[in-house]
Design an enzyme around this catalytic site. Sequence first.
Site, PDB file in Angstrom:
ATOM      1  N   ASP A  22      52.046  91.767  44.969  1.00 57.62           N
ATOM      2  CA  ASP A  22      52.951  90.953  44.167  1.00 57.62           C
ATOM      3  C   ASP A  22      52.296  89.597  43.926  1.00 57.62           C
ATOM      4  O   ASP A  22      51.281  89.261  44.540  1.00 57.62           O
ATOM      5  CB  ASP A  22      54.327  90.826  44.812  1.00 57.62           C
ATOM      6  CG  ASP A  22      54.295  90.212  46.194  1.00 57.62           C
ATOM      7  OD1 ASP A  22      53.314  89.529  46.520  1.00 57.62           O
ATOM      8  OD2 ASP A  22      55.259  90.397  46.948  1.00 57.62           O
ATOM      9  N   SER A  23      52.858  88.815  43.028  1.00 58.07           N
ATOM     10  CA  SER A  23      52.189  87.583  42.594  1.00 58.07           C
ATOM     11  C   SER A  23      52.332  86.434  43.577  1.00 58.07           C
ATOM     12  O   SER A  23      51.635  85.429  43.460  1.00 58.07           O
ATOM     13  CB  SER A  23      52.752  87.142  41.247  1.00 58.07           C
ATOM     14  OG  SER A  23      54.089  86.690  41.394  1.00 58.07           O
ATOM     15  N   GLY A  24      53.248  86.560  44.535  1.00 62.34           N
ATOM     16  CA  GLY A  24      53.509  85.459  45.458  1.00 62.34           C
ATOM     17  C   GLY A  24      54.563  84.496  44.965  1.00 62.34           C
ATOM     18  O   GLY A  24      54.976  83.592  45.696  1.00 62.34           O
ATOM     19  N   TYR A  39      57.792  84.896  44.342  1.00 60.82           N
ATOM     20  CA  TYR A  39      59.067  84.947  45.076  1.00 60.82           C
ATOM     21  C   TYR A  39      58.974  84.162  46.375  1.00 60.82           C
ATOM     22  O   TYR A  39      59.909  83.453  46.759  1.00 60.82           O
ATOM     23  CB  TYR A  39      59.452  86.404  45.354  1.00 60.82           C
ATOM     24  CG  TYR A  39      60.787  86.554  46.035  1.00 60.82           C
ATOM     25  CD1 TYR A  39      61.968  86.480  45.306  1.00 60.82           C
ATOM     26  CD2 TYR A  39      60.874  86.763  47.411  1.00 60.82           C
ATOM     27  CE1 TYR A  39      63.205  86.608  45.928  1.00 60.82           C
ATOM     28  CE2 TYR A  39      62.099  86.891  48.038  1.00 60.82           C
ATOM     29  CZ  TYR A  39      63.261  86.817  47.296  1.00 60.82           C
ATOM     30  OH  TYR A  39      64.482  86.944  47.916  1.00 60.82           O
ATOM     31  N   ASP A  97      56.238  85.211  37.947  1.00 62.40           N
ATOM     32  CA  ASP A  97      57.520  85.153  37.253  1.00 62.40           C
ATOM     33  C   ASP A  97      58.436  84.180  37.974  1.00 62.40           C
ATOM     34  O   ASP A  97      58.098  83.663  39.037  1.00 62.40           O
ATOM     35  CB  ASP A  97      58.167  86.541  37.173  1.00 62.40           C
ATOM     36  CG  ASP A  97      58.547  87.071  38.552  1.00 62.40           C
ATOM     37  OD1 ASP A  97      57.732  86.913  39.492  1.00 62.40           O
ATOM     38  OD2 ASP A  97      59.638  87.638  38.705  1.00 62.40           O
ATOM     39  N   ASP A 155      59.456  99.381  46.978  1.00 64.41           N
ATOM     40  CA  ASP A 155      58.834  98.814  48.178  1.00 64.41           C
ATOM     41  C   ASP A 155      59.891  98.042  48.936  1.00 64.41           C
ATOM     42  O   ASP A 155      60.850  97.541  48.345  1.00 64.41           O
ATOM     43  CB  ASP A 155      57.683  97.872  47.822  1.00 64.41           C
ATOM     44  CG  ASP A 155      58.191  96.481  47.457  1.00 64.41           C
ATOM     45  OD1 ASP A 155      58.254  95.612  48.360  1.00 64.41           O
ATOM     46  OD2 ASP A 155      58.565  96.257  46.287  1.00 64.41           O
ATOM     47  N   CYS A 211      57.670 114.390  63.041  1.00 63.57           N
ATOM     48  CA  CYS A 211      56.646 113.377  63.318  1.00 63.57           C
ATOM     49  C   CYS A 211      56.201 113.456  64.775  1.00 63.57           C
ATOM     50  O   CYS A 211      56.913 113.969  65.638  1.00 63.57           O
ATOM     51  CB  CYS A 211      57.149 111.975  62.968  1.00 63.57           C
ATOM     52  SG  CYS A 211      58.161 111.152  64.220  1.00 63.57           S
ATOM     53  N   CYS A 261      58.726 112.022  67.467  1.00 62.33           N
ATOM     54  CA  CYS A 261      59.871 112.861  67.827  1.00 62.33           C
ATOM     55  C   CYS A 261      59.438 114.134  68.557  1.00 62.33           C
ATOM     56  O   CYS A 261      60.193 114.677  69.368  1.00 62.33           O
ATOM     57  CB  CYS A 261      60.678 113.208  66.581  1.00 62.33           C
ATOM     58  SG  CYS A 261      61.611 111.801  65.922  1.00 62.33           S
ATOM     59  N   HIS A 321      57.857 106.442  63.026  1.00 65.40           N
ATOM     60  CA  HIS A 321      58.924 107.397  62.710  1.00 65.40           C
ATOM     61  C   HIS A 321      59.627 107.041  61.404  1.00 65.40           C
ATOM     62  O   HIS A 321      59.856 107.911  60.553  1.00 65.40           O
ATOM     63  CB  HIS A 321      59.958 107.460  63.836  1.00 65.40           C
ATOM     64  CG  HIS A 321      61.222 108.146  63.412  1.00 65.40           C
ATOM     65  ND1 HIS A 321      61.358 109.510  63.383  1.00 65.40           N
ATOM     66  CD2 HIS A 321      62.395 107.636  62.928  1.00 65.40           C
ATOM     67  CE1 HIS A 321      62.554 109.823  62.906  1.00 65.40           C
ATOM     68  NE2 HIS A 321      63.209 108.705  62.629  1.00 65.40           N
TER      69      HIS A 321
END
EC number: 2.4.2.29
Length: 374
Positions: free
Chosen positions: A91-93, A95, A145, A266, A306, A309, A335
């Site tokens: 991401d652009s950073g 936020y 943005d 994400d 997994c 477990c 997990h």
Amino acid sequence: MIFQTTSEDTLTKARTGILNLNGIELKTPVFMPVGTRGVVKTLSADDLEELEYSLILGNTYHLYLRPGTSVLDRFGGLKKFSTWKKALLTDSGGYQVFSLNSLFKYEQDGVRFQSHIDGSRHYFTPNSVIDIQRSIGSDIMMVLDDCAPFDSGPERLKQSLDRTHRWAEMSVQYWEKNKNSQHLFGIFQGGIDLDFRLESLNTITSLPFDGIAIGGLSVGEPRKDFIRILDGISAHTDRNRPLYLMGVGTVPDILDGVKNGVDMFDCVLPTRNARNGQVFTTLGKINLRNEKWKSSDTPMDPNCTCKVCKRYSIGYIRHLHHVGEITAFSLSTYHNLHFMKNFLTEIQNSIQKGEFLEIYAKWKNLYEKPEFSG
């Protein structure tokens, strides 16, 4: 074109597809674990490969501050630095900068801010964040943005759109002058105002981005507004490009995103919650700190395949959390990411079989309930 639709649900906007990132093919819908500082917390690159993840997310703001572009350039990018062999989105950073409150200031062509680490002063522009992401070497770069708070009034939202659109145009111009194998995604904003959302979507879609991202949702707004905006934009998105819903990772939110045509997600939630003792299972959410699991010899999820477990009881993992052992964090994180991988695969299969709404109802019912208590 980096994206191809492979099947579509006939009753919703849900679809499956193939995302091709420099020879790495990913089936969508896809969930990306978050490796903010160049690592998914408590897991190694080997763990992620074992879990069959092919795309993770890094954060431009944090990687710019530490280790910095000089180190990343010396190693030839984050993937070589960290030995990650698959795909990377950054991401652009923006936020993170805007979350600094009093430590940042808007300017016409960028934003000035102070590091949260040492107070040093920095300046991000649409061009500079692309340069930083080139040093990182991500396969997908995000534009700078302006994400306004969800409860912003019309004036603030208009400012957000004006900046976001101006910076998007600057980003495209700069990117096209120096194109390489890295792809660029645009981000549209608009808060919970559908008219602003559609205006921003139309503007960003008109630019030659490789993909389109929904920014500024799941940032504290009421869930009914989250759903309303997704429903309102779904008929207007460009189906020839991947659609990415940023920062979203709960089971209900992913389901509603997929229902409305989202291809990529994400979120830190599966890994953060794991470190705080909450795991996701086929029975629902489980709080490992609950006293009732103290002597249980069953796995966290009896249906899970997994390695955690298969080997450990929920009683043992609860004990590790209770006494603060670091191993508890890595086992629970492993997990949860295994769960997320299987969950998205089940969604993909259901769309291909024409059974998405059945899966939608099943998981909604499980995950809109309180935590499973046995």
